[in-house]
Design a protein around this motif. Sequence first.
Motif, mmCIF file in Angstrom:
data_model
loop_
_atom_site.group_PDB
_atom_site.id
_atom_site.type_symbol
_atom_site.label_atom_id
_atom_site.label_comp_id
_atom_site.label_asym_id
_atom_site.label_seq_id
_atom_site.Cartn_x
_atom_site.Cartn_y
_atom_site.Cartn_z
ATOM 1 N N GLN A 55 3.362 -4.442 3.594
ATOM 2 C CA GLN A 55 3.725 -2.864 3.768
ATOM 3 C C GLN A 55 2.706 -1.795 3.440
ATOM 4 O O GLN A 55 2.656 -1.833 2.232
ATOM 5 N N LYS A 56 2.624 -0.826 4.496
ATOM 6 C CA LYS A 56 2.974 0.932 3.886
ATOM 7 C C LYS A 56 3.413 1.337 3.711
ATOM 8 O O LYS A 56 4.606 1.675 4.895
ATOM 9 N N LEU A 57 3.589 1.743 2.762
ATOM 10 C CA LEU A 57 4.721 3.059 2.707
ATOM 11 C C LEU A 57 4.264 4.228 2.413
ATOM 12 O O LEU A 57 3.532 4.711 1.222
ATOM 13 N N TYR A 58 4.155 5.759 3.657
ATOM 14 C CA TYR A 58 4.241 6.683 2.935
ATOM 15 C C TYR A 58 5.128 7.687 2.620
ATOM 16 O O TYR A 58 5.944 7.195 3.812
ATOM 17 N N PHE A 59 4.996 8.783 1.705
ATOM 18 C CA PHE A 59 5.560 9.709 0.759
ATOM 19 C C PHE A 59 5.108 11.270 1.693
ATOM 20 O O PHE A 59 4.451 10.940 1.273
ATOM 21 N N PRO A 60 5.506 11.166 2.746
ATOM 22 C CA PRO A 60 5.525 12.409 3.272
ATOM 23 C C PRO A 60 5.839 14.397 2.346
ATOM 24 O O PRO A 60 6.556 13.891 1.164
ATOM 25 N N THR A 61 4.910 14.584 2.432
ATOM 26 C CA THR A 61 5.074 16.241 1.769
ATOM 27 C C THR A 61 6.492 17.126 1.806
ATOM 28 O O THR A 61 6.621 16.567 2.933
ATOM 29 N N GLU A 62 6.736 17.975 0.880
ATOM 30 C CA GLU A 62 7.594 18.789 0.915
ATOM 31 C C GLU A 62 7.786 19.383 2.514
ATOM 32 O O GLU A 62 9.040 19.194 3.436
ATOM 33 N N GLU A 63 6.345 20.000 2.872
ATOM 34 C CA GLU A 63 6.121 20.514 4.301
ATOM 35 C C GLU A 63 7.095 19.301 5.322
ATOM 36 O O GLU A 63 6.934 19.855 6.666
ATOM 37 N N GLU A 64 6.251 18.545 5.290
ATOM 38 C CA GLU A 64 6.525 17.098 6.284
ATOM 39 C C GLU A 64 7.371 16.663 6.094
ATOM 40 O O GLU A 64 8.124 16.996 7.952
ATOM 41 N N ALA A 65 8.289 17.303 5.651
ATOM 42 C CA ALA A 65 9.763 16.680 5.521
ATOM 43 C C ALA A 65 10.647 17.543 6.369
ATOM 44 O O ALA A 65 11.760 17.207 6.858
ATOM 45 N N GLN A 66 10.428 18.801 5.556
ATOM 46 C CA GLN A 66 11.084 20.226 6.511
ATOM 47 C C GLN A 66 10.632 19.786 7.802
ATOM 48 O O GLN A 66 11.526 20.500 8.595
ATOM 49 N N TYR A 83 0.668 -0.935 -0.204
ATOM 50 C CA TYR A 83 -0.056 0.174 0.229
ATOM 51 C C TYR A 83 0.827 1.022 -0.169
ATOM 52 O O TYR A 83 2.027 1.230 1.212
ATOM 53 N N VAL A 84 0.165 2.034 -0.944
ATOM 54 C CA VAL A 84 1.677 3.272 -1.327
ATOM 55 C C VAL A 84 0.715 4.350 -1.320
ATOM 56 O O VAL A 84 -0.487 4.639 -1.241
#
Length: 204
Positions: free
Chosen positions: A116-127, A68-69
Amino acid sequence: MMKKRKLRAACLAMACVLLCCSCGDKGGTILIGGSEGQGQESLSGEESVPVTETPEETERQEAFIRVYVCGAVSNPGVVEIPQGSRVEDALAAAGGFGADAGREAVNLADWVSDGQKLYFPTEEEAQGAWQPETGEDGSSGLVNINTADVDTLCTLSGIGESRARDIVAYREAHGGFASCEEIMNVPGIKTAVYEKISDMITVK
């Protein structure tokens, strides 16, 4: 007169023989070939044949996993990728990064597993994860790996839900982390991952 009677009798006998032979041929045809309808039914093959999976189909099912992406990707959802794939393969199957993705927040070289669950954060979340702000109470804003829950640990760069659960399991089994470097004892967290999160974590 006698000759005519004999000739007539001979003709009658021959006619009977021909008639009997003709009837016998007709009977033989029905016995061997059956009716026209029966012949068509046999050729049509309407009887159901059990459908079974071939070894190739079974092998293919075992060779693929489903992941799950979600998050900042073009087409979030469940994707099917080959066994032994990495995060970058799952990302590609989901259409790649979204426009607002924090492209360096997730370890694309990490392995993935079925379910597996893969979560890709936004740039704001990553920052937000890379540059934690100091709170009004003087706290550093760093993630305390001795108390953080799974969701909080997932905000760390390269740490997914599965790896976060491994961190929690390790600290419960060993009574907590004595130092930040000890997190590298958790399966799947090596030097490369630690270097990404070393400025984001603390132990208290």
